[in-house]
Design a protein around this motif. Structure first.
Motif: not given
Lengths: 594, 160
Positions: A195, A234-235, A274-278, A280-281, A290, A296, B66, B68
């Motif tokens: 990130g 990461r997505a 697949v992560g969703a955009g954070a 901190v994760c 997460s 997360g 999130y 996304q």
């Protein structure tokens, strides 16, 4: 004949897809016997798109295959270059030589020591055979046939490998904790939630050499008794996800990921989440939350993930680059890895060299090299020959070091002593046009948005710090603001649960430490020497240079510029909104910004 | 709001079915739902909550946590302006200003004609081409404010 086209995200962004299509089209039209292959990223982002002309063996760019002459590398390949390369492939007269990699650029490669990146840009990431040809999965075979779990962990201990995601925790220690943990199902997790803005080595490793990560995870699983693998990506990295999923399927087909791997009692499989955009994760307990489908948010340690991780089961989390080092260590021995580096930091580290740098890209160098070695030795120094002002290490968790500290060596402890951190390896070069207060504001804006909100100090503290930084950059700074920032920063460091909060004030605290005069200049004199803080600027027109073309007065949204055609114009400071449109549009450099 | 959800989102049924016994699959379901419908309206979140047995507050909590996930629809062209460190150092702020002015929307906004949505992202990873933006998967590098405006105008003309 075979050509390979570098199709990492950076190559594709520079047009590698179109060039590849053009080669295919021409080769088909002219009925050529030309194989067109794919590689990932060689790390020289500033030269993309890159095309290599190879023999039948996979990549030999570094000349590290004695049976094979070094490949020819063509850089910044456009259609004209492609035409010449095609002529060369047909054995006809050509001018392809002018597009060949120059000696000084080859030095960028030669000055590196590639361990984690050893196959990047050389193998076809979509073809497991390429990886195997270059010795891939040999380390796994060795671990399965010749080594016990304790021996594998011992080898990692000897190597001194530490977590490359930022924290630098010894890998063997985490592996041993997982091996000793009680539980039926254990998890080997790969953190690919890269990130840090300005760091892209994990993406590049997965895009360019996904099997090295898979093999690293397999070896870790063998050592710890894990049976399940998860890669959290990461997505924002669609290409990495695609290549990783493809590589996992190929590894299954070849019998590396299955029940009873290579006819032993060891079973392992990997899935991609697949992560969703954070941001901190990237913290391991938040990453686990997460993975479990929760928000997360980090959890208190202990219990550590090795005891209670993914759904309360024993889990180990390492970063992509950490895993990428593992097969090399097991093939060559922990000693070979430990021979590189300093007393406490062993092996190599990958840096993403960006910002105002001549030769930006991915650089892997032994620990113990100096920051100057990276920036000047490999990266060719600052763009346009300007002077270096600062270098930012470790992204939003790291700090800005001044030019005087360029001799600082790359080592976890040495960097930490400066107030910066090794971090994941972002290295952003800044010149005199960068305002350090603005940089601090930029990073705080990021961490403030990315704070998960669990700890008050981080949630509220970063917001208050950001407000102070914003008013300083707007020319509304007050006496005592610097001290307020320092006190707040200390509270946030002490009162936050996870790494995000504990390191969030670093960019502010290091810029205050090394560039305090810039803060004072903003607060007391309301001036920004780098000319980045718009509110602190004033615009005037140089009567000598102005031709009276009237373009600026037409562009000015505030009607602050007046003057007759063909005569010098004037800016009315009371009306000027400091948008900078006049300076942007003037073709005679007559607008003076102060 | 709670009436006949099954009929309202029939395309989602196979996905809900596929993940019904999988622990911790909420994020994956939300991702697939967004891929289907483009964004996650409140009624869709409620439908997912009901179908999975997860409390609506938690579904909304995850969806809003999130970056996304989008709770409002987006334009035909999704502009992702990179605000990574390298882009910032190389002048991303000026590009953002130019885009906001050209489009007449703030960051995060969608133009009234439904053509453009302007979003910023932390890093696209093409640092050597900075400043960079991505529009519907296509990367545009080495931007200047003027170049960014021209790209928008060209897309607008192409859509007209």
């Amino acid at each position: 004949m075979k050509i390979s086209i570098g199709k990492g995200s950076c190559g594709l962004a520079a047009g590698a897809g179109k060039i590849s299509d053009y080669f295919s089209k021409r080769a088909r039209a002219e009925n050529m016997d030309l194989e067109i292959g794919v590689t990932g990223c060689i790390g020289m982002c500033y030269l993309e798109p890159i095309v290599t002309l190879t023999d039948d063996c996979p990549g030999n760019l570094l000349g590290d295959r004695p049976d094979n002459r070094p490949d020819k590398i063509y850089v910044k390949v456009d259609q004209a270059a492609a035409d010449e390369i095609l002529l060369l492939c047909q054995g006809r007269e050509n001018n392809a030589g002018q597009y060949e990699l120059q000696e000084e650029d080859r030095a960028v490669l030669n000055r590196q020591t590639r361990v984690a990146l050893r196959n990047c840009g050389l193998v076809d990431p979509e073809n497991i055979e390429d990886y195997i040809t270059r010795g891939g999965y040999e380390a796994l075979r060795k671990c399965l046939r010749e080594m016990t779990s304790a021996q594998i962990i011992e080898e990692i201990k000897v190597s001194g490998l530490a977590g490359r995601g930022g924290a630098g925790f010894p890998t063997w220690f985490k592996w041993r904790a997982l091996r000793d943990a009680k539980g039926e199902t254990k998890y080997m997790i790969c953190n690919a939630d890269e990130g840090d803005p300005g760091a892209f080595m994990d993406r590049s490793v997965i895009e360019s050499d996904p099997h090295t990560v898979i093999e690293g995870m397999l070896i870790g699983a063998r050592a710890t008794g894990a049976s399940q693998g998860i890669v959290y990506v990461r997505a924002e990295y669609p290409l990495a996800i695609k290549r990783l999923e493809n590589a996992i399927q190929q590894a299954r087909d070849r019998g590396f990921l299955q029940e009873r791997v290579l006819d032993t009692d060891f079973s392992f499989d990997i899935r991609v989440k697949v992560g969703a955009g954070a941001f901190v994760c990237g913290e391991e307990t938040a990453l686990i939350a997460s993975l479990e489908g929760e928000r997360g948010m980090p959890r208190l340690k202990p219990p550590f993930p090795a005891q209670k991780g993914f759904f309360q089961r024993p889990s180990n989390i390492n970063n992509v680059e950490t895993y990428a080092n593992v097969p090399w260590i097991l093939s060559r021995g922990g000693q070979a890895f430990a021979a590189m580096g300093t007393e406490h930091s062993k092996g190599t580290k990958v840096f993403a060299l960006t910002g105002k740098i001549q030769k930006g890209g991915l650089v892997e160098i032994p620990m113990g090299s100096s920051i100057r070695d990276v920036i000047e030795g490999v990266g060719g120094g600052v763009k346009e020959g300007r002077a270096l002002k600062a270098v930012q290490l470790g992204g939003p968790s790291g700090g800005c070091l001044p030019a005087e500290l360029l001799e600082t060596i790359i080592d976890y402890q040495t960097l930490a002593a400066t107030g910066a951190i090794m971090g994941s390896g972002g290295m952003v070069v800044m010149d005199s046009a960068t305002c350090m207060v603005d940089m601090a504001r930029f990073f705080l804006d990021f961490t403030c948005k990315e704070s998960c909100g669990k700890c008050v100090q981080c949630r509220v503290g970063t917001k208050r710090m950001l407000e102070i930084l914003e008013r300083i950059t707007k020319g509304e700074g007050r006496p005592g603001d610097i001290e307020r920032l320092e006190v707040l920063g200390q509270h946030i460091k002490e009162g936050s649960l996870c790494g995000l909060g504990q390191t969030a004030p670093n960019p502010v605290l290091t810029t205050i430490r090394y560039f305090r005069h810039e803060y004072e200049e903003h607060i007391e004199r309301k001036k920004c020497a780098a000319k980045r803080c718009k509110a602190l600027l004033s615009y005037r027109i140089d009567g000598e240079k102005c031709t009276g073309c009237t373009l600026c007065s037409k562009r000015c949204p505030a009607k602050a510029i007046s003057g007759e055609a063909k005569k010098p114009h004037r800016v009315d400071g009371t009306l000027c909104v400091k948008c900078g449109k006049c300076a942007e549009s003037c073709r005679f450099s007559a607008v003076v910004v102060e | 709001m709670w009436d006949n959800p099954q009929e309202k989102y029939p395309e989602l049924q196979p996905i809900l079915h596929q993940h019904k016994d999988e622990q911790g699959s909420l994020i994956t379901i939300l991702q697939k739902a967004q891929a289907l419908y483009g964004y996650l309206p409140l009624s869709l979140l409620e439908h997912i909550a009901r179908a999975t047995g997860v409390k609506p507050a938690k579904v909304y909590g995850v969806a809003s946590f999130y970056a996304q996930f989008r709770l409002t629809p987006i334009g035909k062209y999704l502009i992702l302006l990179c605000e990574g460190t390298a882009c910032h150092v190389n002048g991303a702020k000026a590009i953002e200003g130019a885009l906001m002015e050209e489009l007449g929307v703030p960051a995060g906004g969608t133009t009234t004609d439904g053509l453009f949505t302007l979003n910023s992202v932390a890093c696209l990873g093409c640092c050597s081409l900075s400043p960079v933006m991505m529009i519907n998967g296509e990367t545009y590098g080495g931007l200047t404010p003027e170049k960014a405006r021209k790209i928008i105008r060209a897309l607008r003309e192409a859509a007209a």
